[in-house]
Motif scaffolding. Structure first.
Motif, PDB file in Angstrom:
ATOM      1  N   THR A 248       0.857  -0.691  -0.356  1.00 23.35           N
ATOM      2  CA  THR A 248      -0.151   0.036   0.034  1.00 23.35           C
ATOM      3  C   THR A 248       0.631   1.462   0.103  1.00 23.35           C
ATOM      4  N   GLY A 249       0.416   2.933  -0.273  1.00 18.88           N
ATOM      5  CA  GLY A 249       0.927   3.357   0.469  1.00 18.88           C
ATOM      6  C   GLY A 249       1.785   3.887  -1.221  1.00 18.88           C
ATOM      7  N   PRO A 250       3.136   4.655  -0.833  1.00 22.61           N
ATOM      8  CA  PRO A 250       4.618   4.407  -1.978  1.00 22.61           C
ATOM      9  C   PRO A 250       4.235   2.802  -2.644  1.00 22.61           C
TER      10      PRO A 250
ATOM     11  N   ASN B 288       2.434   0.725  -3.962  1.00 21.76           N
ATOM     12  CA  ASN B 288       1.947   0.252  -4.227  1.00 21.76           C
ATOM     13  C   ASN B 288       1.676   0.912  -5.440  1.00 21.76           C
TER      14      ASN B 288
ATOM     15  N   THR C   2       9.748   1.812  -7.393  1.00 21.35           N
ATOM     16  CA  THR C   2       8.752   1.807  -6.108  1.00 21.35           C
ATOM     17  C   THR C   2       9.194   0.637  -5.592  1.00 21.35           C
TER      18      THR C   2
END
Length: 352
Positions: A233-235, A237, A256
């Protein structure tokens, strides 16, 4: 020089006690006799457990209510083999959300009674009901105003007379050829303890999420683990707009954290519309399609299979195996891409 056969001492054969099985313990039993012995034991223990079912009644219901409504801890105690069964019972209670500890009777009389407090409930296990170390604790339990539930064979025993509730297993013939080793009686105590625990479990709110919270490790933990506990999730994702160029998409996948092998493609509202993977990129290069200025919506995989955060991780793993993919997008109820489940995360959690 070979010894004369007459000089070889024969191993003594243990004789069965009167009224007992003729399968006395000996190293000379043949295969069929060994299997027959095993069947005798299992049948004896099965009869003992079935016999307990005939004795269930109002005391069992009262015991369930005492445990369910306990404001403190359920203190389980017992000596010897019954004590070992008690330790397992305490562990089972704790694993289903009931605060419980095991109290060794011999240690209790030397200070460990300090573990017991008003509001606790005592579960005392003793086949005979006359275990000295256990009976000595009854006056202390009474002074502490802690109700005692006895699991025992004899309703007229000292333990039973000093308890508030008696769960009777009845007088049970042991499966041991000598009639001495606790076998069928401990099986009955074990089964009765499980019956009590499961009745308590069914009568109070406790679901798979609660169970997962108490079992984060091993196969049990994995069986109830959800996707949201593993997804990126977040960065971590990798999200790209459907208008992004293929060059921009590759850049996102590369930068990522964790270097996922895919990117989730979303529209301007954040809804998932596709996925682009390392495999898609390799196949384009193999075909000589090296235009990296093309928009990803023209080359992405459309209508990808996805899961929700509440999906069981085992089910998500099965989907990935079936589809032969290494990533699954995770979407919320409105179809927005909220995470990515990667096979590397499943490997780390020992799902694959």
């Amino acid at each position: 020089m070979a010894r004369s056969p007459r000089s070889v001492a024969k191993k003594p054969r243990l004789r069965a006690l009167p009224g007992r099985s003729t399968l006395a313990p000996t190293s000379e039993l043949d295969d069929e006799a060994l299997l027959a012995c095993a069947r005798d034991v299992l049948e004896a223990e099965s009869r003992a457990i079935l016999g307990v079912t005939q004795r269930l009644g109002a005391p069992f219901v009262r015991a369930v209510r005492l445990v369910r409504e306990c404001q403190g801890q359920v203190i389980v105690t017992g000596m010897g083999k019954a004590g070992h069964i008690g330790q397992k019972l305490s562990a089972t209670l704790a694993s289903t959300g009931v605060r419980s500890v095991f109290l060794h009777p011999a240690e209790a009389v030397h200070g460990d009674l300090g573990r017991v407090a008003r509001g606790d409930v005592i579960l005392a296990l003793s086949n005979s009901g006359s275990t000295e170390e256990l009976v000595r604790l009854l006056p202390s339990f009474k002074r502490m105003a802690t109700p005692v539930i006895a699991l025992t064979a004899d309703t007229q025993s000292a333990l039973a007379r000093g308890s508030d509730v008696v769960l009777e297993i009845g007088h049970i013939e042991e499966a041991c050829p000598m009639g001495l080793v606790p076998t069928a009686s401990t099986a009955a105590l074990h089964a009765l303890g499980d019956a009590l625990t499961m009745a308590v479990l069914r009568s109070r709110p406790f679901g798979t999420d609660d169970y997962a919270l108490l079992h984060p490790g091993g196969k049990l933990g994995r069986s109830v683990q959800r996707v949201f506990e593993l997804m990126r999730t977040g960065p971590a994702n990798p999200l790209v707009r459907d208008t992004a160029t293929l060059s921009e998409v590759v850049g996102v996948m590369t930068k990522t954290p964790g270097r996922p092998g895919a990117a989730c493609v979303v529209d301007r509202t954040g809804r998932l519309v596709g996925i682009f993977t390392d495999g898609d990129l390799r196949r384009r290069v193999e075909q000589g399609l090296t235009d990296f200025k093309i928009q990803v919506r023209d080359v992405m995989g459309k209508q990808p299979r996805c899961v929700t955060p509440e999906t069981l991780a085992l089910s998500a793993t099965a989907q990935m195996r079936e589809l032969k993919v290494d990533q699954l997008p995770v979407v919320d109820v409105e179809g927005r891409a909220v995470g990515l489940l990667d096979v590397q995360d499943l490997l780390a959690a020992k799902f694959v």
